[in-house]
Design an enzyme around this catalytic site. Structure first.
Site, PDB file in Angstrom:
ATOM      1  N   ASP A  47       0.883  -1.321  -0.297  1.00 38.27           N
ATOM      2  CA  ASP A  47      -0.035   0.004   0.094  1.00 38.27           C
ATOM      3  C   ASP A  47       0.767   1.261   0.012  1.00 38.27           C
ATOM      4  O   ASP A  47       2.170   1.074   0.105  1.00 38.27           O
ATOM      5  CB  ASP A  47      -0.865  -0.196   1.307  1.00 38.27           C
ATOM      6  CG  ASP A  47      -0.263  -0.022   2.602  1.00 38.27           C
ATOM      7  OD1 ASP A  47       0.927  -0.807   2.586  1.00 38.27           O
ATOM      8  OD2 ASP A  47      -0.574   0.597   3.578  1.00 38.27           O
TER       9      ASP A  47
ATOM     10  N   HIS B  55       1.848  -9.200  -2.969  1.00 36.99           N
ATOM     11  CA  HIS B  55       0.770  -8.114  -3.091  1.00 36.99           C
ATOM     12  C   HIS B  55       1.529  -6.695  -2.933  1.00 36.99           C
ATOM     13  O   HIS B  55       2.137  -6.347  -1.980  1.00 36.99           O
ATOM     14  CB  HIS B  55      -0.167  -8.227  -1.607  1.00 36.99           C
ATOM     15  CG  HIS B  55      -1.147  -7.200  -1.580  1.00 36.99           C
ATOM     16  ND1 HIS B  55      -2.448  -7.255  -2.498  1.00 36.99           N
ATOM     17  CD2 HIS B  55      -1.359  -6.101  -0.910  1.00 36.99           C
ATOM     18  CE1 HIS B  55      -3.399  -6.280  -1.979  1.00 36.99           C
ATOM     19  NE2 HIS B  55      -2.343  -5.456  -1.223  1.00 36.99           N
TER      20      HIS B  55
ATOM     21  N   ASP C  72       0.948 -17.781  -3.618  1.00 38.00           N
ATOM     22  CA  ASP C  72       1.602 -16.852  -4.088  1.00 38.00           C
ATOM     23  C   ASP C  72       0.744 -15.878  -5.385  1.00 38.00           C
ATOM     24  O   ASP C  72       0.895 -16.098  -6.472  1.00 38.00           O
ATOM     25  CB  ASP C  72       2.966 -17.367  -5.155  1.00 38.00           C
ATOM     26  CG  ASP C  72       3.866 -16.307  -5.558  1.00 38.00           C
ATOM     27  OD1 ASP C  72       3.610 -15.318  -5.006  1.00 38.00           O
ATOM     28  OD2 ASP C  72       4.410 -16.511  -6.500  1.00 38.00           O
TER      29      ASP C  72
ATOM     30  N   GLU D  53       2.001 -10.520   1.322  1.00 34.89           N
ATOM     31  CA  GLU D  53       2.470  -9.383   1.083  1.00 34.89           C
ATOM     32  C   GLU D  53       4.017  -9.121   1.113  1.00 34.89           C
ATOM     33  O   GLU D  53       4.530  -9.985   1.571  1.00 34.89           O
ATOM     34  CB  GLU D  53       1.782  -8.346   1.937  1.00 34.89           C
ATOM     35  CG  GLU D  53       1.900  -7.035   1.740  1.00 34.89           C
ATOM     36  CD  GLU D  53       0.689  -5.918   2.018  1.00 34.89           C
ATOM     37  OE1 GLU D  53      -0.351  -6.535   2.561  1.00 34.89           O
ATOM     38  OE2 GLU D  53       0.623  -4.628   2.020  1.00 34.89           O
TER      39      GLU D  53
HETATM   40  O1  9MR Z   1       1.952  -6.925   9.592  1.00 36.54           O
HETATM   41  C1  9MR Z   1       0.692  -6.508  10.130  1.00 36.54           C
HETATM   42  C2  9MR Z   1       0.225  -7.806  10.820  1.00 36.54           C
HETATM   43  O2  9MR Z   1       0.988  -7.980  11.849  1.00 36.54           O
HETATM   44  C3  9MR Z   1      -1.358  -7.381  11.000  1.00 36.54           C
HETATM   45  O3  9MR Z   1      -2.084  -8.652  11.774  1.00 36.54           O
HETATM   46  C4  9MR Z   1      -2.168  -6.989   9.896  1.00 36.54           C
HETATM   47  C5  9MR Z   1      -3.463  -6.731  10.196  1.00 36.54           C
HETATM   48  O4  9MR Z   1      -3.655  -5.372  10.935  1.00 36.54           O
HETATM   49  O5  9MR Z   1      -1.494  -5.946   9.536  1.00 36.54           O
HETATM   50  C6  9MR Z   1      -0.250  -6.265   8.953  1.00 36.54           C
HETATM   51  O6  9MR Z   1       0.202  -4.978   8.494  1.00 36.54           O
HETATM   52  C7  9MR Z   1      -0.366  -4.490   7.085  1.00 36.54           C
HETATM   53  C8  9MR Z   1      -0.693  -2.870   7.626  1.00 36.54           C
HETATM   54  O7  9MR Z   1      -1.825  -2.995   8.240  1.00 36.54           O
HETATM   55  C9  9MR Z   1      -1.130  -2.216   6.221  1.00 36.54           C
HETATM   56  N1  9MR Z   1       0.053  -2.259   5.276  1.00 36.54           N
HETATM   57  C10 9MR Z   1       0.548  -3.646   4.955  1.00 36.54           C
HETATM   58  C11 9MR Z   1       0.753  -4.504   6.169  1.00 36.54           C
HETATM   59  C12 9MR Z   1       1.349  -5.979   5.860  1.00 36.54           C
HETATM   60  O8  9MR Z   1       0.368  -6.766   5.425  1.00 36.54           O
END
Ligand code: 9MR
Length: 755
Positions: free
Chosen positions: A343, A670, A718, A727
């Site tokens: 993102d 992602h 994947d 991601e």
């Molecule tokens: O890495 C984060 C993970 O520990 C959490 O469980 C999850 C849900 O809140 O969010 C992950 O972080 C994401 C973030 O919120 C937005 N950018 C991408 C991150 C990786 O997926």
């Protein structure tokens, strides 16, 4: 802009792989009644509808539309049908014929018709000019009389034409079984083993008695042989497995294979070059994540792009960013920093642990017995700053640290000294979307104690690591760290709202006692001041057993403080105990790894893998590495190196999680700009990019469609749309870089230190 030629060459291969996957899981024909009204377009196209920028035309007997150029998100142009009934537990087959001129990837959804638009099926058909039939199955989790079928076809800079025909949704289908192609049952590190390091493999087999194995060189000659060890059923994969050890074979070479139970492993090397390469690649990842600057094509061939979020339309930031309504009445220039992940958000919590681990990798190279500071010197990472006489790893860290400093509330404002938790888009955007074309409003979110302490910790660390290179920057950081510490003490319980997750992640954390401990540790190491010493000694985290089985991460940071106190020189009273506690943590992780048939220091309670499990696996390996640095005992080093085997392919899926490393490796992580799976003109993530990896909670529609009931190691796909399993992030590549450097520092696996 991205150059596409090198990626196009791979297109044929990728299509072949996708076709194979579809065949594996092809369902039996559906039997139930047709749920789509007028899917054949024999006489008109009612009740199909479209967004106002499309004109539907069914005069040819197909439903066609010219999609205009210049929309941003997939949902900016939609062809849809409403009131499609779904029955909970029923398995449906969704079929259609589609063409695109010119060819492009579309998006087909069956979803809730209103916010939050929960997707029950999400498919990304690769539409061609000549057209194809597409078939997908899914099991409805809900009873819903009015689901929506939506072809989302926006997001293209150029105009194109879509045609659809024979759209059908029928219940009574056999549930599709997604069967990943896991290749040969002999699971090895597909990249390579250190010459004098541990060499272990895992054999998936029904056999419960020992089996013979052979190690073959590239010419096919048997160079070693032995017998495997039965290990029973592995809980993390549900597989019956045996382990194979060929540690004593040390001859360097390429193209080795391991043969057992009639199966030949994927090929691998014995040597060191691959860790030297990964040490660099895992860090080079950060330059292409940079916000606020153009990525220079000359420095990263295939990855050049315009600067994102520098206040040039259609971007709305990040040079004068307002707060969310009602949160503050000023704007801040928060340009720069790294994009968090796939993102365009930038988060102080998470930026903090990421930049910390880069600086910690640098500090390890200074203070550990095997550290090789020259490997991180100026000129190693091909950065715009290369040649400035500052180690490149610090140049990259500074890019983020400068951003974290900008997130601090200026003097004279309410909450001065605190840090805003995050800055991101007001609403979620779709994929693909390059940073410089993101049109969303950007907003600062409220301050939080956690963000403020992340700033205090990293600024304190920056104050010492930048001291020899830029005293003024060091002093600026120290002042910011102290101001942040004071502000956090004055506001010790301002927590990020867990519901503040629209347009970006929440990164909420309602226990910041660990962040206080980490910040105190960094401030103490840099200043030696009594206030911070007292805060450390008074913290429950100082003596608590903090070595949780799930590892440390952005929300669990006491371990960062403990590791820093144990490994970076300081005069803390009782430091020997701190160092011993790290070794005790490592002993626990080593016990876990030895009991694990895939050799990893990660076996979380309830046998559930977390979001970003690969990062937790690596962070537990960081504790092992620190124990090696403290004690010099080879068993800890071996535990670290064996952990890398898992990430490089010795796992249930028989695939590497690092792009560009290993015969079969993650490459569709992602991301809004490495979105080659959705647009062949874009690249895949750069080589050396870690995927988050298996997540038992399967929290995205693709994972929910394909991975129901998965054993932990199988909860991964994947696919670019599987954001909860696949991601890429700045905080996951940080321990990858850290561990790659550690492994590379071990040379042939025979670095000083005994067993
Ligand atoms: O890495 C984060 C993970 O520990 C959490 O469980 C999850 C849900 O809140 O969010 C992950 O972080 C994401 C973030 O919120 C937005 N950018 C991408 C991150 C990786 O997926």
């Amino acid at each position: 802009m991205f150059s596409s030629n090198r990626w196009r060459r791979l297109a044929a291969v990728v299509v072949a792989v996708l076709a194979g996957t579809a065949l594996n899981g092809s369902p039996a024909a559906a039997e139930g009644p047709e749920q789509i009204v007028n899917g054949t377009f024999g006489s008109g196209h009612a009740p199909w509808w479209a967004t106002g920028n499309l004109t539907l035309d069914s005069s040819s007997g197909q439903l066609c539309a010219d999609v205009p150029a210049g929309t941003v998100n997939p949902w900016d142009a939609i062809i849809g049908q409403d009131n499609v009934p779904l029955v909970a537990g029923e398995t449906y087959e969704f079929r259609f014929f589609g063409t695109a001129t010119p060819a492009r990837v579309g998006k087909a959804l069956i979803q809730l018709p209103v916010d939050p638009y929960t997707q029950y099926l999400s498919a990304t058909p690769e539409l061609s000019v000549s057209g194809n039939d597409y078939t997908y199955t899914f099991t409805s989790p809900v009873d819903l009389p009015n689901a929506q079928v939506a072809f989302q076809i926006g997001g293209s800079a150029t105009a194109w034409r879509i045609c659809l025909d024979n759209v059908s949704l029928q219940g009574g289908a056999e549930p599709e079984e997604y069967v990943p192609d896991t290749g040969p049952r002999v699971r090895v590190n597909q990249v390579g083993y250190l010459s004098k390091g541990p060499k272990n493999a895992t054999l998936v087999t029904d056999a419960t008695t020992p089996l013979p194995w052979q190690l073959r060189n590239a010419a096919g000659a048997v160079v070693a042989r032995g017998t495997s060890t039965p290990r029973g059923v592995d809980a993390s994969s549900g597989q019956n497995v045996q382990s194979i050890s060929f540690t004593s074979y040390a001859k360097k070479g390429t193209g080795y294979t391991l043969v057992a139970d009639g199966e030949t492993s994927r090929p691998f090397d014995i040597g060191t070059d691959f860790y030297e390469r990964l040490r660099i690649d895992a860090l080079k990842f950060y330059y292409t994540q940079r916000s606020g600057v153009a990525i220079d094509e000359a420095l990263r061939p295939g990855y050049g792009r315009p600067a994102g979020h520098v206040g040039i339309a259609p971007n709305q930031g990040d040079t004068a960013v307002p707060c969310q309504p009602g949160v503050c009445d000023y704007t801040l220039d928060v340009s720069g920093g790294w994009y968090d992940a796939g993102d365009h958000g930038k988060y102080v919590v998470n930026g903090g642990i990421s930049v910390h681990q880069l600086m910690s990798e640098y500090e390890r190279s200074l203070y550990s017995r095997t550290g090789e500071i020259r490997t991180l010197r100026d000129g190693t990472l091909a950065l715009p700053e290369s040649g400035n006489r500052v180690p490149d790893i610090l140049d990259e860290a500074r890019w983020e640290q400068e951003f974290l400093l900008k997130m601090q509330v200026p003097a004279g404002r309410p909450y001065a000294g605190m840090a805003h938790h995050k800055i991101h888009d007001a609403a979620w955007t779709g994929l693909p979307l390059l940073p410089h074309v993101d049109p969303q409003r950007r907003e600062l979110h409220p301050v939080s104690t956690a963000a403020t302490l992340n700033l205090a910790a990293t600024a304190a660390q920056a104050a010492r690591v930048f001291q020899p290179y830029d005293r003024r920057f060091a002093q600026r950081n120290l002042a910011a760290a102290k101001a942040a510490w004071a502000a956090a003490k004055a506001n010790p319980a301002i927590y990020a709202d867990p519901a503040d997750g629209v347009g970006g992640g929440a990164y909420n954390d309602d226990d910041v006692t660990d962040e206080f401990y980490w910040a105190a540790a960094e401030l103490y190491i840099s200043t030696g001041a009594r206030e911070f010493r007292d805060a450390i000694l008074a913290s429950p985290h100082h003596t608590a057993d903090i070595w949780r089985d799930r590892g440390f991460d952005w929300g669990h940071t006491a371990q960062l403080g403990r590791l820093a106190l144990a490994t970076v020189p300081n005069a803390l009273p009782g430091r020997a105990k701190v160092r011993a506690s790290v070794v005790a943590g490592a002993d626990r992780y080593l016990t876990t790894a030895r009991a694990h048939p895939y050799g990893i220091p990660y076996a979380p309670a309830e046998n559930t893998y977390d979001w970003g499990s690969n990062n937790l696996v690596l962070n537990n390996a960081v504790v092992l590495a620190a124990a090696f640095d403290i004690t010099g005992k080879g068993k800890y080093r071996d535990g670290v190196v064996e952990t890398m085997d898992y990430l490089f392919g010795r796992n249930a899926l028989n695939q590497s999680y690092v792009t560009g490393y290993g015969e079969v490796a993650s490459h569709n992580q992602h991301s809004r700009w490495y979105a080659r799976q959705l647009n062949p003109d874009l690249p895949n993530p750069p080589t050396g990019t870690l995927s988050g990896g298996p997540n038992s909670s399967i929290q995205d529609p693709v994972a929910q469609q394909k991975l129901q009931g998965c054993a932990p190691q199988f909860c991964y796909i994947d696919d670019i749309e599987s954001w909860s399993t696949n991601e890429l992030t700045i905080n996951w590549n940080a321990p990858l870089a850290w561990i790659a450097a550690f492994a590379a520092d071990q040379d042939n696996g025979d670095a000083r230190g005994g067993r």
